[in-house]
Each structure stands twice: as C-alpha cells, then as structure tokens.
Scaffold this active site. Structure first.
Site, short mmCIF file in Angstrom:
data_model
loop_
_atom_site.label_atom_id
_atom_site.label_comp_id
_atom_site.label_asym_id
_atom_site.label_seq_id
_atom_site.Cartn_x
_atom_site.Cartn_y
_atom_site.Cartn_z
N ARG A 70 0.84 -1.21 0.00
CA ARG A 70 0.00 0.00 0.00
C ARG A 70 0.88 1.26 0.00
NH1 ARG A 70 -2.90 -3.74 -0.58
NH2 ARG A 70 -5.00 -4.07 0.25
N SER B 91 -10.33 -1.06 3.74
CA SER B 91 -9.54 -1.29 4.96
C SER B 91 -9.06 0.04 5.51
CB SER B 91 -8.31 -2.15 4.65
OG SER B 91 -8.70 -3.41 4.18
N GLU C 236 -4.65 3.76 6.93
CA GLU C 236 -4.33 3.55 5.52
C GLU C 236 -4.76 4.71 4.62
OE1 GLU C 236 -4.01 2.42 1.81
OE2 GLU C 236 -5.96 1.66 2.43
#
Ligand code: EPU
Length: 339
Positions: free
Chosen positions: A164, A238, A334
């Site tokens: 990510r 997420s 995130e």
C-alpha cells in the site's frame, strides 16, 4: 473548464463527508487539467486532486482548488511476445476497467476486481487484493509534473512500490498528477489462487479449470459478502494497514494468543491481520455516534451518514489505543487525511 465555487464534496469521497471545496473543477482531458493548474497557479491556490475519493478522509472544508480527475482513455497495443499493453486514463473507474479488460480476453487484473476508486489512484497506494498487487501487472504510468509542466513516464520499477505504498505517497507527494496507467496483460497470465483459500472456494463451487472472468465473479462475491458498498454505507475499505512485525515478536504474541492470524512477509517479518486484532477486542459492530466499525469486517470503519472526518479519526484513535494496549502493536491508518 467548468469551475464551481463553494461546492459540496459529499459525492466525491466514499466516506460521504459533507465538506465543501472553495473551488471545484472536473477535468476530462489533459488540456483541461493544465487549464485547472494554470488557474491554481495564477490565484496561488492550494490543490487537491481526487480520483474516486475512496482512500481519503476529509476533515474540514477545503480551501483552494479541488480537481476531480475524470480523464478517460483506453488504448491497446500488442507486443511481439503476444502480450497486450493496455492503457487506461486516470479517471476511468477501476472496476469497470478491470471487467472491460477481462471481457476482451486480457487476463491479469481479475484478483483486483471490485476495488473502489479510479485507475489513476490505484498506483498511488499500490492497490492489492487476493495475492496480486498493481505492481505485478503495471508496465508504466504517465504523470504530469507540476514543477516542470512536463509529462513524465515512470516504469513500474521506478515507482517505489511497497505494501500500500509508492513514491507518489512519499517523496513525490503532491508533485505528480497521474494521467494514465499501462498494464501488461495477456491471455497467458496464470491465475493466482493461493491466497487465503481462494482455490478451496473455486473447488467448493465445482468450477473446473476456471477462467479469469470466473475468478473475477468469485472475488466480487467474496468482497460483497465482507465489504460494504460505499454507495450504501460510507467507507474507505480497509482503514488500517495490516501491521508488519518481527518474526520473534509474532511468535511471542502467538504463544500468548494462539488464534492470532499472521502471514509470511519479507524474511524475518510477519504481517498480522489487523482485522483479527480489532475483532478480538470486541470492536466489530461498535457504534460511536454517526460512525462505527462494520459488523462483518473489523478493519472497515463506517460513516452512517452524518459523521465527519474528525469523528472517524477519534474512533480510529480509540481502536489504535486498545490494540496497542493489548498487543503492543501500532496500527497505521491507511487512507490519506486531508488537509
Ligand atoms: N479477520 C477477523 N475478523 C475480522 C476481519 C478479519 O478475524 O473482522 C481475519 C480473517 O478471518 C482472516 C484475516 O483476518 O483470517 C484476514 O482477513 P481478510 O482476508 O478479510 O483480509 P484483510 O487482511 O482484512 C486485506 C486487504 C484488503 C484485501 C483483502 C484480500 C489490507 C489493509 N487489506 O484485508 O484490501 O481486499 O486483504 O486480499 O491489506 C483495502 O485495502 O481497502 C482492502 C479492502
């Protein structure tokens, strides 16, 4: 160029936070983008570029210019080794693009089906699911350099891709605006079925010799069963990254908490399932005012309608504190927080 003033961004972020932009423009071509950047420079405005807004926490009204990148384009070039270099404009919807490639017989992106957002946003955080990341399929991307005004090409190897993560989130944050992304796809790309029991699901369904399109269908079903549709419930997928910790720390935690879910990572490291940690602490389905934790996936935070970026961040802090307290592990948020 159609410029609006004091425009609501509710429809442009998947959490559905109702903040406004001082100026808002939707660009469909590179020239329109350049025009918007010119306006931004002339008026010394700050700039926020939004793709699908599916990885973004807007915490207050935004001063300056917000550009919605809707640059559309689809191009295919065949290579001498029988692959296809498939280019998509940054503003193309990711999932629609994935399905289009599969319908044409270009395999490779099937495991990345139904990820919200746009093509241009995908490399920013190296989107990934079910054992495949965009870095595994991307050939290069083209981006406009805000410093020089020039178009630059980045080969996949130059994007600093990690879990990510990419250079566009870090050293190059704010400098480049992704215009298009090119993937190397092929009818010959092997299916990746080894992630978390995917092949068992294929078997259970009685599918022999599945096609990439069938895998895409299956992944859509799995995602729909676990993850909320942002159209119905505001969310950003997420909310935390799965933390990566030293093997030894993981072994100690497993001794104390035998059910702990972890996956192999780089040598000497293990990746923990953050959803499991949060779930064990009883957060799943927890509601705090207008925001909460999704009842089918503890890694997903929800805005039930009237929540704000601040509400989500304070819930996130409470979750981080409880996970740190019990497991001694720091959960990293995130999505990007703006401003
Ligand atoms: N788990 C729980 N309780 C929960 C959630 C998960 O016990 O509430 C356990 C599951 O049982 C499973 C493990 O945690 O053993 C992992 O769960 P899952 O397979 O659902 O995947 P994840 O680690 O929660 C990651 C990605 C997702 C991606 C899936 C599938 C991150 C931060 N998330 O989720 O990506 O779709 O794997 O590959 O890496 C996203 O980035 O927005 C995203 C949705």
């Amino acid at each position: 160029m159609q410029l609006s003033r004091k425009a609501s961004l509710k429809a442009y972020n998947s959490f559905g936070f109702d903040v406004s932009a001082e100026y808002l423009v939707i660009v469909k071509t590179l020239d329109e983008l350049k025009g918007a950047l010119g306006f931004c420079a002339e008026n010394k405005l700050s700039l926020l570029v939004i793709g699908g807004g599916s990885n973004l926490i807007l915490t207050q009204d935004i001063s300056g210019l917000v550009v919605i990148n809707r640059i559309v384009l689809k191009q295919v070039e065949s290579t001498s080794d029988g692959d296809f270099l498939v280019t998509a404009g940054a503003g193309e919807n990711w999932h629609e693009f994935v399905r289009w490639t599969l319908m044409q017989g270009y395999n490779g992106l099937e495991n990345l089906s139904l990820i919200p957002g746009t093509v241009g946003a995908a490399p920013m955080q190296n989107i990934g699911a079910y054992g495949v990341e965009i870095k595994d399929r991307m050939e290069y991307l083209d981006a406009l350099d805000r410093e020089s005004g020039e178009l630059c090409r980045f080969a996949a190897g130059e994007c600093g891709f990690g879990y990510r993560d990419s250079v566009f989130k870090r050293i190059h944050a704010g400098r480049y605006i992704i215009i298009s992304v090119t993937f190397r796809l092929s009818a010959k790309v092997g299916l990746v079925l080894d992630y978390s029991g995917l092949s068992a699901v294929v078997e259970r369904q009685g599918i022999e010799d599945p096609t990439a399109l069938q895998i895409s269908d299956l992944i859509c079903d799995i995602r729909r069963s676990k993850l909320p549709d942002p159209e119905a419930l505001g969310n950003a997928g997420s909310f935390f990254k799965n933390p990566v910790i030293p093997e030894q720390q993981c072994a100690e935690l497993t001794r104390r908490y035998p059910g702990l879910v972890s996956f192999s990572d780089q040598p000497g490291l293990r990746k923990l399932a953050a959803g499991w940690l949060i779930d064990q602490l009883g957060w799943k389905g927890h509601r705090q005012g207008a925001v909460g934790v999704y009842d089918k996936q503890a890694l997903v935070l929800i805005n039930y309608g009237k929540g704000s970026g601040g509400d989500i961040l304070s819930l996130a802090q409470a979750i981080q504190a409880s996970v740190a307290d019990r497991y001694g592990v720091l959960l990293e948020i995130e999505p990007r927080t703006y401003p």
